[in-house]
Write a protein that holds these residues in place. Structure first.
Motif, PDB file in Angstrom:
ATOM      1  N   ILE A 129     -17.197  16.910 -12.762  1.00 44.36           N
ATOM      2  CA  ILE A 129     -15.733  16.892 -12.644  1.00 44.36           C
ATOM      3  C   ILE A 129     -15.258  15.539 -12.122  1.00 44.36           C
ATOM      4  N   PHE A 130     -15.971  14.988 -11.148  1.00 39.71           N
ATOM      5  CA  PHE A 130     -15.600  13.701 -10.564  1.00 39.71           C
ATOM      6  C   PHE A 130     -15.656  12.594 -11.608  1.00 39.71           C
ATOM      7  N   ILE A 131     -16.712  12.592 -12.418  1.00 39.56           N
ATOM      8  CA  ILE A 131     -16.831  11.586 -13.477  1.00 39.56           C
ATOM      9  C   ILE A 131     -15.700  11.741 -14.492  1.00 39.56           C
ATOM     10  N   GLY A 132     -15.417  12.983 -14.872  1.00 36.20           N
ATOM     11  CA  GLY A 132     -14.324  13.230 -15.814  1.00 36.20           C
ATOM     12  C   GLY A 132     -12.984  12.781 -15.270  1.00 36.20           C
ATOM     13  N   ILE A 163     -12.657  -2.560   0.974  1.00 39.06           N
ATOM     14  CA  ILE A 163     -13.093  -2.027  -0.316  1.00 39.06           C
ATOM     15  C   ILE A 163     -14.326  -1.139  -0.141  1.00 39.06           C
ATOM     16  N   THR A 164     -15.247  -1.581   0.726  1.00 36.45           N
ATOM     17  CA  THR A 164     -16.449  -0.787   0.986  1.00 36.45           C
ATOM     18  C   THR A 164     -16.098   0.561   1.599  1.00 36.45           C
ATOM     19  N   ILE A 165     -15.199   0.546   2.582  1.00 38.91           N
ATOM     20  CA  ILE A 165     -14.800   1.788   3.249  1.00 38.91           C
ATOM     21  C   ILE A 165     -14.084   2.717   2.277  1.00 38.91           C
ATOM     22  N   GLU A 166     -13.160   2.167   1.489  1.00 36.84           N
ATOM     23  CA  GLU A 166     -12.412   2.984   0.537  1.00 36.84           C
ATOM     24  C   GLU A 166     -13.328   3.556  -0.544  1.00 36.84           C
ATOM     25  N   PHE A 167     -14.287   2.748  -0.980  1.00 38.52           N
ATOM     26  CA  PHE A 167     -15.207   3.219  -2.017  1.00 38.52           C
ATOM     27  C   PHE A 167     -16.093   4.355  -1.494  1.00 38.52           C
ATOM     28  N   LEU A 168     -16.609   4.193  -0.280  1.00 39.34           N
ATOM     29  CA  LEU A 168     -17.457   5.232   0.300  1.00 39.34           C
ATOM     30  C   LEU A 168     -16.674   6.517   0.559  1.00 39.34           C
ATOM     31  N   SER A 169     -15.447   6.379   1.048  1.00 40.76           N
ATOM     32  CA  SER A 169     -14.630   7.568   1.282  1.00 40.76           C
ATOM     33  C   SER A 169     -14.236   8.251  -0.024  1.00 40.76           C
ATOM     34  N   TYR A 170     -14.182   7.463  -1.095  1.00 37.73           N
ATOM     35  CA  TYR A 170     -13.861   8.030  -2.410  1.00 37.73           C
ATOM     36  C   TYR A 170     -15.076   8.763  -2.986  1.00 37.73           C
ATOM     37  N   ILE A 171     -16.258   8.183  -2.825  1.00 37.57           N
ATOM     38  CA  ILE A 171     -17.483   8.794  -3.344  1.00 37.57           C
ATOM     39  C   ILE A 171     -17.825  10.076  -2.585  1.00 37.57           C
ATOM     40  N   VAL A 172     -17.505  10.110  -1.299  1.00 32.76           N
ATOM     41  CA  VAL A 172     -17.903  11.255  -0.470  1.00 32.76           C
ATOM     42  C   VAL A 172     -17.182  12.536  -0.905  1.00 32.76           C
ATOM     43  N   PHE A 238     -12.124  25.162  -4.312  1.00 35.75           N
ATOM     44  CA  PHE A 238     -12.785  24.211  -5.208  1.00 35.75           C
ATOM     45  C   PHE A 238     -11.832  23.778  -6.321  1.00 35.75           C
ATOM     46  N   THR A 239     -11.136  24.734  -6.907  1.00 35.24           N
ATOM     47  CA  THR A 239     -10.188  24.423  -7.984  1.00 35.24           C
ATOM     48  C   THR A 239      -9.002  23.639  -7.456  1.00 35.24           C
ATOM     49  N   LEU A 240      -8.520  23.990  -6.273  1.00 31.91           N
ATOM     50  CA  LEU A 240      -7.388  23.286  -5.669  1.00 31.91           C
ATOM     51  C   LEU A 240      -7.738  21.824  -5.395  1.00 31.91           C
ATOM     52  N   LEU A 241      -8.907  21.579  -4.844  1.00 36.83           N
ATOM     53  CA  LEU A 241      -9.316  20.200  -4.572  1.00 36.83           C
ATOM     54  C   LEU A 241      -9.497  19.413  -5.865  1.00 36.83           C
ATOM     55  N   THR A 242      -9.945  20.085  -6.918  1.00 42.53           N
ATOM     56  CA  THR A 242     -10.041  19.421  -8.223  1.00 42.53           C
ATOM     57  C   THR A 242      -8.665  18.959  -8.683  1.00 42.53           C
ATOM     58  N   CYS A 243      -7.652  19.812  -8.504  1.00 48.50           N
ATOM     59  CA  CYS A 243      -6.285  19.431  -8.868  1.00 48.50           C
ATOM     60  C   CYS A 243      -5.788  18.265  -8.020  1.00 48.50           C
ATOM     61  N   ILE A 244      -6.100  18.286  -6.729  1.00 49.86           N
ATOM     62  CA  ILE A 244      -5.648  17.214  -5.833  1.00 49.86           C
ATOM     63  C   ILE A 244      -6.310  15.890  -6.203  1.00 49.86           C
ATOM     64  N   TYR A 245      -7.608  15.910  -6.463  1.00 47.65           N
ATOM     65  CA  TYR A 245      -8.312  14.684  -6.838  1.00 47.65           C
ATOM     66  C   TYR A 245      -7.813  14.155  -8.175  1.00 47.65           C
ATOM     67  N   LEU A 246      -7.489  15.060  -9.088  1.00 44.76           N
ATOM     68  CA  LEU A 246      -6.955  14.639 -10.386  1.00 44.76           C
ATOM     69  C   LEU A 246      -5.585  14.007 -10.215  1.00 44.76           C
ATOM     70  N   ASN A 247      -4.761  14.577  -9.347  1.00 48.49           N
ATOM     71  CA  ASN A 247      -3.435  14.007  -9.089  1.00 48.49           C
ATOM     72  C   ASN A 247      -3.549  12.631  -8.432  1.00 48.49           C
ATOM     73  N   ASP A 248      -4.565  12.445  -7.598  1.00 44.46           N
ATOM     74  CA  ASP A 248      -4.745  11.142  -6.934  1.00 44.46           C
ATOM     75  C   ASP A 248      -4.964  10.009  -7.929  1.00 44.46           C
ATOM     76  N   VAL A 249      -5.710  10.271  -8.995  1.00 48.05           N
ATOM     77  CA  VAL A 249      -5.982   9.209  -9.965  1.00 48.05           C
ATOM     78  C   VAL A 249      -4.845   9.045 -10.973  1.00 48.05           C
TER      79      VAL A 249
END
Length: 253
Positions: A129-132, A163-172, A238-249
């Motif tokens: 889901i994250f890759i998509g 950038i390092t901090i933001e990238f790590l917080s994004y990957i986590v 799980f579904t709600l967080l998927t929606c939130i992450y999708l809205n973020d991008v």
């Protein structure tokens, strides 16, 4: 003669058992209990969606009310987090919600297998889901998508660190999404097995202990109700967080 009673480990219920051994060019593609119940959950979700459009009436019956309730919960989730742009993603979000819901609920059936109790499944699903989601973000914004890791107005000396901090917080996000579902389902089922084993041990002991086994048995019934609620809640989260992450991008600044 001494007799010993073997008490099964509460983690035994999470063991992956090979049902049909298969190999393909050296790769192990055996059919396991995990694959079986994951497929079963997927088919039930498809069957549920198919029945949702069958025999609907103006005055809904109990079955139609249940279908509409699940549909409205997912629809409100998408509308609140994605707005009108979420309409094109609703089929996937709805299918994901149903799939996880049935995976969790089927795991509550005795002698079944809880697919979501394995980190390999939840992590694989979260990573896919994250890759998509990132592919959608790149398609929507192009190379501007990578500005997500660098807010405006940041002093140049701290850019690499930020950038390092933001990238790590994004990957986590992948790990938090997968571990939350895995940990809740595993801990809940483990606790149920421990309480059930304790009640059975007291009943088997006989005498006064056999009477007091009703206490852990009552606790077990209460925990089963709680675990059923957690099964639905974790699928929703799980579904709600998927929606939130999708809205973020889709709506980053």
């Amino acid at each position: 003669m001494l007799t010993s009673t073997l008490i099964a480990s509460p983690l035994e219920q999470f063991e992956i058992v090979t049902l049909i051994p298969l190999t393909f060019f050296g790769l192990n593609i055996s059919i396991t209990n995990s694959v079986l119940f994951m497929t079963f959950s997927f088919l039930i979700a498809i069957f549920w969606i198919s029945l949702s459009f069958y025999g609907n009436t103006i005055i809904p019956n109990n079955w139609q009310l249940l279908n509409e309730m699940v549909y409205n919960v997912t629809s409100n989730m998408v509308q609140d987090n994605l707005g009108s742009k979420g309409e094109s993603y609703f089929p996937f979000i709805f299918a994901l919600h149903l799939f996880l819901l049935f995976c969790n609920l089927i795991g509550m059936v005795p002698y079944s297998f809880t697919v979501t109790s394995h980190i390999t499944f939840t992590f694989g699903l979260a990573l896919s889901i994250f890759i998509g989601i990132n592919i959608i973000g790149i398609q929507a914004h192009g190379f501007k998508f990578f500005a997500l890791f660098l807010p405006r107005g940041v002093p140049l000396p701290i850019v690499p660190l930020l950038i390092t901090i933001e990238f790590l917080s994004y990957i986590v996000k992948v790990f938090t999404l997968s571990i939350r579902l895995f940990a809740n389902m595993t801990s809940g089922h483990t606790l149920l097995k421990i309480i059930a084993g304790f009640a059975w041990t007291m009943l088997s002991a006989g005498g006064l202990l056999a009477v007091f086994h009703l206490i852990p048995l009552g606790l077990l019934l209460a925990l089963i109700g709680l675990e059923l609620a957690i099964a639905g809640l974790q699928a929703y989260v799980f579904t709600l967080l998927t929606c939130i992450y999708l809205n973020d991008v889709l709506e980053f600044h």
